[in-house]
Design a protein around this motif. Sequence first.
Motif, PDB file in Angstrom:
ATOM      1  N   PRO A 148       2.348  -8.734  -1.592  1.00  0.00           N
ATOM      2  CA  PRO A 148       2.495  -9.511  -0.338  1.00  0.00           C
ATOM      3  C   PRO A 148       3.751  -9.160   0.439  1.00  0.00           C
ATOM      4  CG  PRO A 148       1.804 -10.925  -2.150  1.00  0.00           C
ATOM      5  CD  PRO A 148       2.181  -9.625  -2.764  1.00  0.00           C
ATOM      6  N   SER A 149       4.867  -8.967  -0.275  1.00  0.00           N
ATOM      7  CA  SER A 149       6.118  -8.655   0.420  1.00  0.00           C
ATOM      8  C   SER A 149       6.080  -7.269   1.049  1.00  0.00           C
ATOM      9  CB  SER A 149       7.294  -8.748  -0.555  1.00  0.00           C
ATOM     10  OG  SER A 149       7.367 -10.033  -1.130  1.00  0.00           O
ATOM     11  N   PRO A 152       9.757  -7.161  -9.198  1.00  0.00           N
ATOM     12  CA  PRO A 152      10.395  -8.276  -8.481  1.00  0.00           C
ATOM     13  C   PRO A 152       9.565  -8.703  -7.262  1.00  0.00           C
ATOM     14  CG  PRO A 152      12.001  -6.584  -9.026  1.00  0.00           C
ATOM     15  CD  PRO A 152      10.665  -6.022  -9.386  1.00  0.00           C
ATOM     16  N   LYS A 153       9.789  -9.916  -6.841  1.00  0.00           N
ATOM     17  CA  LYS A 153       8.976 -10.478  -5.763  1.00  0.00           C
ATOM     18  C   LYS A 153       9.078  -9.652  -4.491  1.00  0.00           C
ATOM     19  CE  LYS A 153       7.997 -14.829  -3.404  1.00  0.00           C
ATOM     20  NZ  LYS A 153       8.384 -16.259  -3.250  1.00  0.00           N
ATOM     21  N   ALA A 154      10.242  -9.072  -4.244  1.00  0.00           N
ATOM     22  CA  ALA A 154      10.428  -8.273  -3.027  1.00  0.00           C
ATOM     23  C   ALA A 154       9.629  -6.985  -3.055  1.00  0.00           C
ATOM     24  CB  ALA A 154      11.903  -7.957  -2.816  1.00  0.00           C
ATOM     25  N   GLN A 191       0.460   3.163 -11.920  1.00  0.00           N
ATOM     26  CA  GLN A 191       0.582   2.758 -13.317  1.00  0.00           C
ATOM     27  C   GLN A 191       1.712   1.746 -13.491  1.00  0.00           C
ATOM     28  OE1 GLN A 191      -1.470   3.557 -15.633  1.00  0.00           O
ATOM     29  NE2 GLN A 191      -0.409   2.684 -17.432  1.00  0.00           N
ATOM     30  N   LEU A 192       2.791   1.930 -12.731  1.00  0.00           N
ATOM     31  CA  LEU A 192       3.933   1.024 -12.834  1.00  0.00           C
ATOM     32  C   LEU A 192       3.577  -0.379 -12.350  1.00  0.00           C
ATOM     33  CD1 LEU A 192       7.010   0.717 -13.394  1.00  0.00           C
ATOM     34  CD2 LEU A 192       7.383   1.344 -10.996  1.00  0.00           C
ATOM     35  N   THR A 193       2.867  -0.486 -11.234  1.00  0.00           N
ATOM     36  CA  THR A 193       2.505  -1.797 -10.697  1.00  0.00           C
ATOM     37  C   THR A 193       1.477  -2.519 -11.568  1.00  0.00           C
ATOM     38  OG1 THR A 193       0.835  -0.705  -9.310  1.00  0.00           O
ATOM     39  CG2 THR A 193       3.020  -1.091  -8.350  1.00  0.00           C
TER      40      THR A 193
END
Length: 642
Positions: A289-290, A283-285, A275-277
């Motif tokens: 992908p990261s 942040p990018k990290a 739910q959070l995502t």
Amino acid sequence: MAMAYLFSRLLRMYRGIKIADNPAEHAFGVVVDHKLREESTKEASRVTQELKRLGLKAIIKTLNWRELKWHGIEPATMPNIESVARNMRYQALGSTCKYLQSSSLFFAHHQDDQYETVLMRLLAGHGYRGLQGIREANAIPECYEMHSVYKSGLIDDQMQKRPFLSFKPPSREMKRLRHILRDDKDAEPWDQIRSYLSSSNKPMSFPGRFSRDFDPSVPYLTPLQSEDGGVTIYRPLLEFGKARLIATCEANGVRWFEDSTNTDPTLTTRNAIRQLTRAHTLPKALQKPSILALAQRSKRRVRLEEAEAHRLLVRERVIKDFDPNAGTLLIDVSTLWCPSPSQIRRPFSQAREEARRRSRRLLAAIALRKLIAFVTPELHLPPLGNLQNAVDRLFPELSGAIGSVPAAQPKAFSIAGVLFEPVPKRNAASWLLSRAPYSSRQPLPEQKLPGYLNYRAGIFKMDGDGDQPSRHRHWRGWKTAKLWDGRFWIRVSACVAAKFQVLPFLPSSAKPFRMALPPRERANLEKILKHYAPGKVRYSLPGLYSVEEPAQDQDAEPLLTLLALPTLGIHVPGLERWMKYEARYKNIDVTLLASSKKKESKMSLLGHASPPVRKQSIMQAKRSRTSQTRHASGTWKAPAYQ
């Protein structure tokens, strides 16, 4: 449903395709009904109908919570319901694979599952070893004591007339070998070579079969076979995102099913992270992908460390002897990380070695865990952080400054159920690994092996003249093998009404068992125990006992009679007329044994001052290698031609 659709297309386009070296004629869809929601049964039925529409066979496995409900526990209210349901789900899947004789189980985990798993472990504070995420393939978990499911069952499969998994070389390779050996008069007869290649009806010898040197003063003890096989889990969709899988189903008219509880953020940590995502931009990290790149780097690092530890154990020939009958391992760690005199004389070599000490301690812990896996009775190996004290004891040169000498002599210690004992007769760095003595505060490991009919009949009750069992008693098939003490798989077959139990070789049963043996067998037992199981090691061996229930007094304890030591092949006289037993060792990494033995045989043949070998023809070189192999091992093995 995306994987089900892809499997249906695969089996239609490529009939008889091999998956994990097994021919795949059809696929089964196993739908697990957890019975934790009211609508779960209807959803399982609809999924099954969709699978049948795709041309796949389907089966529903319903989890049974009856035992918990009998104790007044509602499964949905348990705090650890997720882990309990996971254990039950894997055991249901393992038993289904065993029933269907399937060794491959495919899961539809996708890239989003991988992202959520790694993000969960990162937030929980895991190191890089925990950030590998979901594996592409691994042995089925939570089925450790189920034979033919977890790393076992291959031996039984190979003993069949038509084994499901065949190691027989293809016909083209057999023709090439026949052509090479046709004019070789010094080679073994082709009929004998064919038996080694499993081209006859005889069962072949496969990895896990050991050979040992023959000592004429000690009775020869046939090494136990090591189990292998089992069910392997594959996850072929980890590289694909969930959106792409849904689009695949929509484009081909396949219905997509999803659990409604996956959107409840208060139910599990995974749901909260999901739910959070979706609702926030991280942040990018911490974006997908990261995180996926982090998982790949972690996998690569762990894979290199495991390979390096394996290479060190094989190259330095750390394992000197392994006895599967007694479950002991003899190692010599004197050659690990010992700098040569030329390296010590180099400038800055001491500083360089000091900088490498931390990395070497990690490799030593990994190598030590691989050695512990041979002997430990525990189902899970200890984490690397718990092995630092053992690393200091085995490798004192890694605990302090380079070149420091330990002040005290090495002392015995135990970890993960394994006893490390120094062997001063060889050198200060030789250790014998065996099962640690049983603690008086814990119950002894036991395994019940019931027979049939009633259990009150004594196993030695004779009929008629007392020489042969009644003609109305028939031999039953082999019972399912049971794992005892996490090390030995033991099974029995009997033709009498009896109840058997596997317990350690108890000191109280040692004297009656010896007195029941003939004088010659009694002397052989003493020699075998002294040579293969010295000291307290013998009391960690499994003993096969008959259990006779009391006839009148129900409160009295049952009478235990030691019948056999299955791993040593010694039993009371006449037992073969009433029952048969078989013992095998657990699955181990045999590559650590075969390579080291091969190196030792070459060194013993060539020596350190052997003259240079002249160029020979190809056939002469093959003949020389064949004679060396025959001389080194004592038993002929087919050479590997390239």
